[in-house]
Motif scaffolding. Sequence first.
Motif, short mmCIF file in Angstrom:
data_model
loop_
_atom_site.label_atom_id
_atom_site.label_comp_id
_atom_site.label_asym_id
_atom_site.label_seq_id
_atom_site.Cartn_x
_atom_site.Cartn_y
_atom_site.Cartn_z
N VAL A 198 0.83 -1.21 0.00
CA VAL A 198 0.00 0.00 0.00
C VAL A 198 0.86 1.25 0.00
O VAL A 198 0.57 2.22 -0.71
CB VAL A 198 -0.96 0.01 1.21
CG1 VAL A 198 -1.66 1.36 1.34
CG2 VAL A 198 -2.00 -1.09 1.05
N ALA A 199 1.93 1.26 0.79
CA ALA A 199 2.83 2.41 0.81
C ALA A 199 3.46 2.64 -0.57
O ALA A 199 3.58 3.78 -1.02
CB ALA A 199 3.93 2.20 1.86
N ALA A 200 3.82 1.55 -1.25
CA ALA A 200 4.39 1.66 -2.59
C ALA A 200 3.36 2.20 -3.59
O ALA A 200 3.66 3.07 -4.42
CB ALA A 200 4.92 0.30 -3.06
N LEU A 201 2.14 1.68 -3.50
CA LEU A 201 1.08 2.17 -4.39
C LEU A 201 0.77 3.64 -4.11
O LEU A 201 0.49 4.41 -5.04
CB LEU A 201 -0.19 1.32 -4.21
CG LEU A 201 -0.13 -0.11 -4.77
CD1 LEU A 201 -1.39 -0.88 -4.40
CD2 LEU A 201 0.04 -0.09 -6.29
N SER A 202 0.81 4.04 -2.86
CA SER A 202 0.59 5.44 -2.49
C SER A 202 1.65 6.32 -3.14
O SER A 202 1.36 7.41 -3.64
CB SER A 202 0.63 5.61 -0.97
OG SER A 202 -0.42 4.88 -0.36
N ALA A 203 2.90 5.83 -3.12
CA ALA A 203 3.98 6.59 -3.75
C ALA A 203 3.74 6.74 -5.24
O ALA A 203 3.95 7.82 -5.81
CB ALA A 203 5.32 5.88 -3.50
N VAL A 204 3.29 5.67 -5.88
CA VAL A 204 3.00 5.71 -7.33
C VAL A 204 1.91 6.73 -7.64
O VAL A 204 2.03 7.53 -8.59
CB VAL A 204 2.59 4.31 -7.84
CG1 VAL A 204 2.06 4.40 -9.28
CG2 VAL A 204 3.76 3.36 -7.77
N VAL A 205 0.84 6.71 -6.83
CA VAL A 205 -0.26 7.67 -7.04
C VAL A 205 0.24 9.10 -6.87
O VAL A 205 -0.08 9.99 -7.67
CB VAL A 205 -1.41 7.38 -6.05
CG1 VAL A 205 -2.45 8.50 -6.09
CG2 VAL A 205 -2.07 6.05 -6.38
N LEU A 206 1.02 9.34 -5.83
CA LEU A 206 1.53 10.70 -5.57
C LEU A 206 2.46 11.16 -6.68
O LEU A 206 2.41 12.33 -7.10
CB LEU A 206 2.24 10.73 -4.21
CG LEU A 206 1.32 10.64 -2.99
CD1 LEU A 206 2.14 10.42 -1.72
CD2 LEU A 206 0.47 11.89 -2.85
#
Length: 222
Positions: A198-206
């Motif tokens: 989830v943290a990695a996906l959050s980084a991708v979205v940001l």
Amino acid sequence: MTALAGMIFGLALAAPPGPMNAIIAEESVVRGWMAGFRAGLGAMSADVLFFVLTLAGAVAVIDQFPVARPLLYLVGGVLMLYFAVGAIREARAAATFTADGDHAVSTGFRKTFALSLTNPYQIGFWLTVGVGLLESGTLDVLSHVPGAGAALEGALTVQTGSPTLLVGFFAGIAVWIVVYPAALVAAGRRVDAFAPVVAALSAVVLVGFGLLFLAIGALRIV
């Protein structure tokens, strides 16, 4: 019915994927429910501030300066990329969900509040639809849902200018920032790899939204 419509409207606007929900997700799976809730509260607090400024007519001042919106895109884009770096670090450090995450230091409130204040879409909402919520008339609630408005147009129309509608609207946002982190925390406790993913996906979205905002800001200035 009016309060329910307002709640549906608030939920529909708060739920779609975006930089705010990316930060809420990161905070929730790394630091726990309270951190995720605080991150959501930051975005909601900005909406409350925009509501007060709209009520006072102050938000409309932004449209009097053509360079204001491009600058907001640029500042917002830089902030998103900066926060993405933090999310990448969290993804590397979070080997698993931390049950004691509620007690860790959280900056989620400041992140979402700062992003909201520099988010042209959020400001644009209060300059247009937000003004409509305050004035007597009608509002096609679901037509403003990001990404699905055209398909939902005409499904739910309500009278505007009612305090009940506004209470329902903010209640819908409040429900989201309580339930969304809780769902993520529940999933994190069941799946060990959930937090870093989830943290990695959050980084991708940001990163995606940050680059998009920088591109839009640069094009509008040129």
